[in-house]
Design a protein around this motif. Structure first.
Motif, PDB file in Angstrom:
ATOM      1  N   MET A  31      42.776  58.151  95.589  1.00  0.00           N
ATOM      2  CA  MET A  31      43.324  58.422  94.270  1.00  0.00           C
ATOM      3  C   MET A  31      44.855  58.421  94.307  1.00  0.00           C
ATOM      4  SD  MET A  31      42.432  61.590  91.734  1.00  0.00           S
ATOM      5  CE  MET A  31      43.707  62.728  92.174  1.00  0.00           C
ATOM      6  N   ARG A  32      45.424  59.080  95.317  1.00  0.00           N
ATOM      7  CA  ARG A  32      46.882  59.105  95.467  1.00  0.00           C
ATOM      8  C   ARG A  32      47.440  57.708  95.708  1.00  0.00           C
ATOM      9  NH1 ARG A  32      47.255  64.260  99.573  1.00  0.00           N
ATOM     10  NH2 ARG A  32      46.876  65.898  98.026  1.00  0.00           N
ATOM     11  N   THR A  33      46.700  56.910  96.484  1.00  0.00           N
ATOM     12  CA  THR A  33      47.142  55.542  96.765  1.00  0.00           C
ATOM     13  C   THR A  33      47.198  54.718  95.488  1.00  0.00           C
ATOM     14  OG1 THR A  33      46.158  55.646  98.971  1.00  0.00           O
ATOM     15  CG2 THR A  33      46.616  53.464  98.095  1.00  0.00           C
ATOM     16  N   LEU A  34      46.146  54.787  94.686  1.00  0.00           N
ATOM     17  CA  LEU A  34      46.140  54.031  93.426  1.00  0.00           C
ATOM     18  C   LEU A  34      47.201  54.545  92.459  1.00  0.00           C
ATOM     19  CD1 LEU A  34      42.326  53.519  92.762  1.00  0.00           C
ATOM     20  CD2 LEU A  34      44.019  51.745  93.211  1.00  0.00           C
ATOM     21  N   ALA A  35      47.449  55.854  92.502  1.00  0.00           N
ATOM     22  CA  ALA A  35      48.433  56.438  91.582  1.00  0.00           C
ATOM     23  C   ALA A  35      49.864  56.056  91.944  1.00  0.00           C
ATOM     24  CB  ALA A  35      48.287  57.956  91.561  1.00  0.00           C
ATOM     25  N   SER A  36      50.109  55.722  93.211  1.00  0.00           N
ATOM     26  CA  SER A  36      51.489  55.466  93.634  1.00  0.00           C
ATOM     27  C   SER A  36      51.725  54.054  94.165  1.00  0.00           C
ATOM     28  CB  SER A  36      51.880  56.464  94.721  1.00  0.00           C
ATOM     29  OG  SER A  36      51.048  56.313  95.856  1.00  0.00           O
ATOM     30  N   VAL A  37      50.715  53.178  94.081  1.00  0.00           N
ATOM     31  CA  VAL A  37      50.857  51.831  94.624  1.00  0.00           C
ATOM     32  C   VAL A  37      51.943  51.054  93.866  1.00  0.00           C
ATOM     33  CG1 VAL A  37      49.062  50.795  93.162  1.00  0.00           C
ATOM     34  CG2 VAL A  37      49.594  49.783  95.383  1.00  0.00           C
ATOM     35  N   TYR A  38      52.674  50.240  94.620  1.00  0.00           N
ATOM     36  CA  TYR A  38      53.714  49.401  94.009  1.00  0.00           C
ATOM     37  C   TYR A  38      53.055  48.342  93.132  1.00  0.00           C
ATOM     38  CZ  TYR A  38      57.208  45.746  93.533  1.00  0.00           C
ATOM     39  OH  TYR A  38      58.047  44.799  93.032  1.00  0.00           O
ATOM     40  N   MET A  39      53.541  48.220  91.914  1.00  0.00           N
ATOM     41  CA  MET A  39      52.995  47.246  90.969  1.00  0.00           C
ATOM     42  C   MET A  39      53.920  46.034  90.909  1.00  0.00           C
ATOM     43  SD  MET A  39      50.226  48.534  89.363  1.00  0.00           S
ATOM     44  CE  MET A  39      50.239  47.779  87.768  1.00  0.00           C
ATOM     45  N   GLY A  40      53.539  44.982  91.598  1.00  0.00           N
ATOM     46  CA  GLY A  40      54.310  43.744  91.559  1.00  0.00           C
ATOM     47  C   GLY A  40      53.925  42.893  90.358  1.00  0.00           C
ATOM     48  N   PHE A  41      54.567  41.734  90.266  1.00  0.00           N
ATOM     49  CA  PHE A  41      54.331  40.826  89.144  1.00  0.00           C
ATOM     50  C   PHE A  41      52.866  40.402  89.069  1.00  0.00           C
ATOM     51  CE2 PHE A  41      54.244  36.441  87.464  1.00  0.00           C
ATOM     52  CZ  PHE A  41      54.727  36.693  86.184  1.00  0.00           C
ATOM     53  N   SER A  42      52.271  40.082  90.233  1.00  0.00           N
ATOM     54  CA  SER A  42      50.873  39.621  90.241  1.00  0.00           C
ATOM     55  C   SER A  42      49.919  40.718  89.761  1.00  0.00           C
ATOM     56  CB  SER A  42      50.476  39.140  91.633  1.00  0.00           C
ATOM     57  OG  SER A  42      50.619  40.187  92.577  1.00  0.00           O
ATOM     58  N   ALA A  43      50.225  41.986  90.094  1.00  0.00           N
ATOM     59  CA  ALA A  43      49.375  43.094  89.639  1.00  0.00           C
ATOM     60  C   ALA A  43      49.393  43.190  88.112  1.00  0.00           C
ATOM     61  CB  ALA A  43      49.839  44.408  90.257  1.00  0.00           C
ATOM     62  N   TYR A  44      50.574  43.040  87.517  1.00  0.00           N
ATOM     63  CA  TYR A  44      50.661  43.091  86.054  1.00  0.00           C
ATOM     64  C   TYR A  44      49.921  41.912  85.411  1.00  0.00           C
ATOM     65  CZ  TYR A  44      53.973  46.948  86.130  1.00  0.00           C
ATOM     66  OH  TYR A  44      54.559  48.178  86.298  1.00  0.00           O
ATOM     67  N   ILE A  45      49.979  40.754  86.042  1.00  0.00           N
ATOM     68  CA  ILE A  45      49.251  39.584  85.522  1.00  0.00           C
ATOM     69  C   ILE A  45      47.743  39.842  85.559  1.00  0.00           C
ATOM     70  CG2 ILE A  45      48.667  37.161  85.993  1.00  0.00           C
ATOM     71  CD1 ILE A  45      51.376  37.432  84.714  1.00  0.00           C
ATOM     72  N   LEU A  46      47.258  40.344  86.703  1.00  0.00           N
ATOM     73  CA  LEU A  46      45.814  40.590  86.851  1.00  0.00           C
ATOM     74  C   LEU A  46      45.323  41.647  85.862  1.00  0.00           C
ATOM     75  CD1 LEU A  46      45.489  40.529  90.736  1.00  0.00           C
ATOM     76  CD2 LEU A  46      44.638  38.816  89.127  1.00  0.00           C
ATOM     77  N   LEU A  47      46.085  42.723  85.703  1.00  0.00           N
ATOM     78  CA  LEU A  47      45.680  43.771  84.761  1.00  0.00           C
ATOM     79  C   LEU A  47      45.836  43.305  83.313  1.00  0.00           C
ATOM     80  CD1 LEU A  47      47.138  46.915  86.561  1.00  0.00           C
ATOM     81  CD2 LEU A  47      44.810  46.025  86.623  1.00  0.00           C
ATOM     82  N   GLY A  48      46.848  42.480  83.070  1.00  0.00           N
ATOM     83  CA  GLY A  48      47.040  41.922  81.734  1.00  0.00           C
ATOM     84  C   GLY A  48      45.894  41.008  81.332  1.00  0.00           C
ATOM     85  N   LEU A  49      45.357  40.275  82.307  1.00  0.00           N
ATOM     86  CA  LEU A  49      44.208  39.402  82.036  1.00  0.00           C
ATOM     87  C   LEU A  49      43.008  40.199  81.539  1.00  0.00           C
ATOM     88  CD1 LEU A  49      44.162  36.761  84.909  1.00  0.00           C
ATOM     89  CD2 LEU A  49      44.210  36.306  82.462  1.00  0.00           C
ATOM     90  N   ILE A  50      42.815  41.398  82.110  1.00  0.00           N
ATOM     91  CA  ILE A  50      41.701  42.241  81.659  1.00  0.00           C
ATOM     92  C   ILE A  50      41.877  42.588  80.191  1.00  0.00           C
ATOM     93  CG2 ILE A  50      40.559  44.480  81.932  1.00  0.00           C
ATOM     94  CD1 ILE A  50      41.283  44.403  84.868  1.00  0.00           C
ATOM     95  N   VAL A  51      43.095  42.960  79.814  1.00  0.00           N
ATOM     96  CA  VAL A  51      43.374  43.351  78.428  1.00  0.00           C
ATOM     97  C   VAL A  51      43.186  42.161  77.484  1.00  0.00           C
ATOM     98  CG1 VAL A  51      45.158  44.197  76.854  1.00  0.00           C
ATOM     99  CG2 VAL A  51      44.949  45.187  79.138  1.00  0.00           C
TER     100      VAL A  51
END
Length: 197
Positions: A31-51
């Protein structure tokens, strides 16, 4: 739900007290890892695709044109979910489970020479992952029976080692509080020495 839970984690709205039981420490660590993981450009793209794909699916359902586009939009949305799972969430959690940082720390404490394990010849389980990252330096104790050295073991295995080898003393020098990928036991490093006769 996946995205909502992730956002709640990032905002700190999910209390750690929610976890209890045998694997509570591991779950809190994830939980702590997910809460503090670095969000790079690819992470925002992948999460944006879900939305975007989820929004498109909802729009299709709302406009009652599900019969022509609904199945395709659902498949695209599921594909984006699996892409986010495999491209962002799973690597983040699996990196946390890795034995590599533990091996690197052990290598700083014991930079060269053999490191012993208390696994006997009758026990087929070996610390393959840890041994790989340590450059194939882990060897079975009972094959060499040295008078002193370093032993990788969990608390239970260390107690068994002392029961079987009463002429030795153990001193713990590192407690990783990390479960090995191989046998799921806590990894610890002990210094051992045989009593002088």
């Amino acid at each position: 739900m996946l995205l909502v839970v992730f956002i709640f984690l990032r905002l700190g709205w999910i209390p750690e007290s929610l976890f209890s039981g045998h694997h509570a420490e591991e779950n809190i660590l994830y939980m702590r890892t997910l809460a503090s993981v670095y969000m790079g450009f690819s992470a925002y793209i992948l999460l944006g695709l879900i939305v975007v794909t989820g929004g498109f699916f909802m729009w299709i359902c709302r406009n009652k044109s599900f019969s022509s586009w609904g199945h395709y939009s659902l498949i695209i949305h599921l594909f984006s979910l699996f892409l986010a799972l495999d491209g962002f969430f799973a690597p983040t959690l699996l990196n946390q489970k890795s034995d590599k940082p533990i091996a690197e720390h052990i290598a700083t404490l014991v930079p060269y020479g053999k490191i012993y394990s208390c696994y006997s010849r009758s026990n087929p389980m070996r610390l393959f992952t840890l041994n790989f990252y340590l450059g194939d330096r882990i060897v079975p104790f009972d094959a060499f029976m040295p008078t002193e050295g370093y032993l990788i073991a969990g608390p239970e295995d260390a107690n068994s080692f002392l029961e079987e080898n009463k002429e030795y003393q153990l001193k713990q020098i590192y407690d990783s509080k990390h479960r090995s990928c191989d046998d799921h036991k806590i990894i610890g490093l002990y210094q051992f020495k045989k009593f002088e006769q």
